[in-house]
Design a protein around this motif. Structure first.
Motif, mmCIF file in Angstrom:
data_model
loop_
_atom_site.group_PDB
_atom_site.id
_atom_site.type_symbol
_atom_site.label_atom_id
_atom_site.label_comp_id
_atom_site.label_asym_id
_atom_site.label_seq_id
_atom_site.Cartn_x
_atom_site.Cartn_y
_atom_site.Cartn_z
ATOM 1 N N THR A 128 -7.515 2.810 -8.721
ATOM 2 C CA THR A 128 -6.424 1.922 -8.314
ATOM 3 C C THR A 128 -5.143 2.728 -8.140
ATOM 4 O O THR A 128 -4.801 3.546 -8.997
ATOM 5 C CB THR A 128 -6.223 0.816 -9.365
ATOM 6 O OG1 THR A 128 -7.483 0.173 -9.587
ATOM 7 C CG2 THR A 128 -5.228 -0.222 -8.880
ATOM 8 N N TYR A 129 -4.469 2.472 -7.030
ATOM 9 C CA TYR A 129 -3.244 3.192 -6.696
ATOM 10 C C TYR A 129 -2.074 2.219 -6.785
ATOM 11 O O TYR A 129 -2.018 1.240 -6.032
ATOM 12 C CB TYR A 129 -3.340 3.764 -5.268
ATOM 13 C CG TYR A 129 -4.384 4.850 -5.132
ATOM 14 C CD1 TYR A 129 -5.744 4.555 -5.193
ATOM 15 C CD2 TYR A 129 -4.011 6.181 -4.944
ATOM 16 C CE1 TYR A 129 -6.705 5.546 -5.090
ATOM 17 C CE2 TYR A 129 -4.967 7.182 -4.837
ATOM 18 C CZ TYR A 129 -6.315 6.865 -4.906
ATOM 19 O OH TYR A 129 -7.256 7.851 -4.804
ATOM 20 N N TYR A 130 -1.154 2.491 -7.690
ATOM 21 C CA TYR A 130 0.027 1.634 -7.835
ATOM 22 C C TYR A 130 1.182 2.278 -7.077
ATOM 23 O O TYR A 130 1.629 3.376 -7.441
ATOM 24 C CB TYR A 130 0.363 1.428 -9.318
ATOM 25 C CG TYR A 130 -0.770 0.714 -10.043
ATOM 26 C CD1 TYR A 130 -0.933 -0.663 -9.925
ATOM 27 C CD2 TYR A 130 -1.706 1.423 -10.785
ATOM 28 C CE1 TYR A 130 -2.001 -1.316 -10.537
ATOM 29 C CE2 TYR A 130 -2.774 0.786 -11.408
ATOM 30 C CZ TYR A 130 -2.910 -0.583 -11.275
ATOM 31 O OH TYR A 130 -3.972 -1.222 -11.876
ATOM 32 N N PHE A 131 1.648 1.578 -6.040
ATOM 33 C CA PHE A 131 2.703 2.116 -5.183
ATOM 34 C C PHE A 131 4.064 1.542 -5.542
ATOM 35 O O PHE A 131 4.197 0.333 -5.768
ATOM 36 C CB PHE A 131 2.423 1.761 -3.717
ATOM 37 C CG PHE A 131 1.331 2.587 -3.095
ATOM 38 C CD1 PHE A 131 1.611 3.796 -2.480
ATOM 39 C CD2 PHE A 131 0.005 2.152 -3.131
ATOM 40 C CE1 PHE A 131 0.609 4.562 -1.907
ATOM 41 C CE2 PHE A 131 -1.005 2.912 -2.570
ATOM 42 C CZ PHE A 131 -0.711 4.125 -1.956
ATOM 43 N N ASN A 160 -10.710 1.663 -2.491
ATOM 44 C CA ASN A 160 -9.888 1.690 -3.695
ATOM 45 C C ASN A 160 -8.962 0.477 -3.692
ATOM 46 O O ASN A 160 -8.834 -0.205 -2.677
ATOM 47 C CB ASN A 160 -9.069 2.983 -3.735
ATOM 48 C CG ASN A 160 -9.945 4.215 -3.750
ATOM 49 O OD1 ASN A 160 -10.652 4.463 -4.722
ATOM 50 N ND2 ASN A 160 -9.928 4.985 -2.660
ATOM 51 N N GLU A 161 -8.324 0.250 -4.815
ATOM 52 C CA GLU A 161 -7.422 -0.903 -4.929
ATOM 53 C C GLU A 161 -5.965 -0.458 -4.819
ATOM 54 O O GLU A 161 -5.607 0.643 -5.239
ATOM 55 C CB GLU A 161 -7.646 -1.580 -6.296
ATOM 56 C CG GLU A 161 -6.779 -2.819 -6.514
ATOM 57 C CD GLU A 161 -6.756 -3.269 -7.979
ATOM 58 O OE1 GLU A 161 -7.663 -2.884 -8.752
ATOM 59 O OE2 GLU A 161 -5.815 -3.997 -8.341
ATOM 60 N N ILE A 162 -5.139 -1.343 -4.277
ATOM 61 C CA ILE A 162 -3.694 -1.100 -4.224
ATOM 62 C C ILE A 162 -2.976 -2.110 -5.111
ATOM 63 O O ILE A 162 -3.232 -3.312 -5.022
ATOM 64 C CB ILE A 162 -3.190 -1.201 -2.770
ATOM 65 C CG1 ILE A 162 -3.660 0.044 -2.000
ATOM 66 C CG2 ILE A 162 -1.677 -1.342 -2.712
ATOM 67 C CD1 ILE A 162 -3.270 0.052 -0.553
ATOM 68 N N GLY A 163 -2.121 -1.610 -5.975
ATOM 69 C CA GLY A 163 -1.325 -2.493 -6.831
ATOM 70 C C GLY A 163 0.141 -2.113 -6.733
ATOM 71 O O GLY A 163 0.505 -1.132 -6.071
ATOM 72 N N LEU A 164 0.984 -2.894 -7.389
ATOM 73 C CA LEU A 164 2.428 -2.628 -7.363
ATOM 74 C C LEU A 164 2.846 -1.780 -8.563
ATOM 75 O O LEU A 164 2.500 -2.095 -9.708
ATOM 76 C CB LEU A 164 3.210 -3.956 -7.375
ATOM 77 C CG LEU A 164 4.736 -3.826 -7.475
ATOM 78 C CD1 LEU A 164 5.317 -3.091 -6.250
ATOM 79 C CD2 LEU A 164 5.390 -5.206 -7.595
ATOM 80 N N HIS A 165 3.585 -0.732 -8.281
ATOM 81 C CA HIS A 165 4.204 0.070 -9.336
ATOM 82 C C HIS A 165 5.672 -0.356 -9.378
ATOM 83 O O HIS A 165 6.483 0.120 -8.575
ATOM 84 C CB HIS A 165 4.056 1.549 -8.992
ATOM 85 C CG HIS A 165 4.399 2.483 -10.112
ATOM 86 N ND1 HIS A 165 4.096 2.219 -11.419
ATOM 87 C CD2 HIS A 165 5.021 3.694 -10.123
ATOM 88 C CE1 HIS A 165 4.516 3.207 -12.185
ATOM 89 N NE2 HIS A 165 5.092 4.117 -11.420
ATOM 90 N N GLY A 166 5.977 -1.287 -10.267
ATOM 91 C CA GLY A 166 7.328 -1.853 -10.313
ATOM 92 C C GLY A 166 8.374 -0.793 -10.614
ATOM 93 O O GLY A 166 8.167 0.076 -11.462
ATOM 94 N N GLY A 167 9.509 -0.866 -9.948
ATOM 95 C CA GLY A 167 10.583 0.109 -10.140
ATOM 96 C C GLY A 167 11.315 -0.091 -11.458
ATOM 97 O O GLY A 167 10.942 -0.933 -12.275
#
Ligand code: ZN
Length: 360
Positions: A128-131, A160-167
């Motif tokens: 999983t990739y958190y952007f 793969n999965e995409i998730g949110l990497h909160g700022g």
């Protein structure tokens, strides 16, 4: 106050008397003195809880990557200019071939996610990739999600999965959280279900409540930055408890066990000791059929850090886990009623503790 119930809820963190500069709770200021052991998961196992996984696998591994830094055209351009300057500053003697390799190195981008995807594919795992989803000018802005289509496509194409990497602000600011989610979804065309905050910033129970309200399925921020291990004694996904409102929440927490930066920057371990600790944690997760979550940043996949990552993947592979994306894991626990079963056992444990105390 009962011990396991306290641990499960991280109740002491509601009065965070010694936050670090990012407002984070520290393990050494916690009441979790046994952070390398999944104390509550062990107790659940002793009461007969036996999670199962696809193909009879004995435990699960969720590998994930927070994408703090990423390839940018202007970075490559800047590097190219610097390489040119270096060449003009007297490296003529090394010939045109050397200029060629300098240019190649400048344009080659080690953060390109294709490198990481290749490594993971070779080890037969999806992750999983958190952007980050920030606008220019915001703290730690490094790329705009609308300008990384090639990277997003590479991640998605390989299942793969995409998730949110909160700022930095998203963890306790609901409108900001939603703005980042919307920007990421609209930029990528991918619906986002999962979350991890940058720097593991987290506020109990605000972050969970905001994520639940914002339509997220799960969070996977809950690990200590200053130590690896089991922040609330769990190596199973679980429903968090909101101490302020006295209720279980309807969002899944997939607790974070190992972060690369924790091993080498916060705990300052050498590679051999770090590997031993990781093996111990993995064995404890295997011991209760749990989920080993591993956060490895895409900018730590070369040199000694990269070699360590590959060594760890090989060790995990030899233990034959179910490698799942975070969302697959969470969905499995829901569909197979594991979350429901675990919730019943957890409530039994807490009830028994409270009854015991009443007798004291
Ligand atoms: Zn980050």
């Amino acid at each position: 106050m009962s011990n396991l119930f306290n641990l499960y809820r991280n109740s002491w963190e509601y009065d965070n008397t010694l936050p670090d500069v990012f407002g984070r709770a520290r393990q050494y200021n916690s009441q979790n003195s046994n952070v390398f052991t999944p104390v509550i998961s062990n107790e659940m196992r002793s009461r007969g809880f036996r999670p199962h996984y696809p193909d009879g696998k004995k435990f699960a591994v969720c590998v994930s990557h927070d994408i703090d830094h990423l390839y940018l055209q202007q970075n490559a351009g800047r590097k190219l200019i610097n390489a040119g300057k270096g060449f003009l500053k007297g490296r003529f003697g090394q010939g045109w071939g050397h200029l060629g390799s300098m240019v190649r190195d400048s344009v080659h981008n080690e953060y390109d996610l294709n490198n990481l995807i290749d490594i993971n594919n070779r080890h037969k795992l999806r992750s999983t990739y958190y952007f980050l989803s920030l606008n220019r000018g915001e703290e730690d802005f490094n790329y705009h999600p609308g300008k990384i289509q090639d990277q997003i496509r590479a991640v998605v194409r390989n299942n793969n999965e995409i998730g949110l990497h909160g700022g930095h602000r998203a963890y306790n600011d609901f409108p900001k959280l939603m703005q980042e989610k919307k920007l990421l979804e609209e930029s990528t065309g991918v619906k986002v279900y999962g979350y991890r905050n940058h720097y593991l910033r987290f506020e109990l129970p605000t972050t969970w409540n905001n994520l639940q309200k914002g339509g997220f399925e799960y969070d996977t921020t809950l690990g200590y930055a200053d130590t690896v291990g089991f922040r609330n004694g769990m190596c199973y996904p679980f429903l968090p408890y909101d101490v302020v409102n006295n209720r279980f929440l309807d969002i899944v927490e997939l607790p974070l066990v190992i972060m690369d930066a924790t091993l080498f920057f916060y705990m300052r371990m050498d590679f051999d000791i770090a590997f031993k600790i990781c093996v111990q944690l993995i064995e404890k997760v295997i011991g209760c059929g749990g989920v080993l979550t591993l956060l490895w940043h895409n900018n730590f996949i070369s040199g000694e850090m990269g070699a360590f990552y590959i060594k760890l993947l090989k060790f995990l592979q030899s233990a034959d886990p179910w490698f799942a994306t975070s969302l697959e894991l969470v969905n499995w626990w829901k569909e197979e009623k594991l979350l429901k079963q675990s919730q019943e056992i957890i409530q039994d444990i807490f009830k028994a503790e409270i009854t015991l105390q009443d007798k004291d």
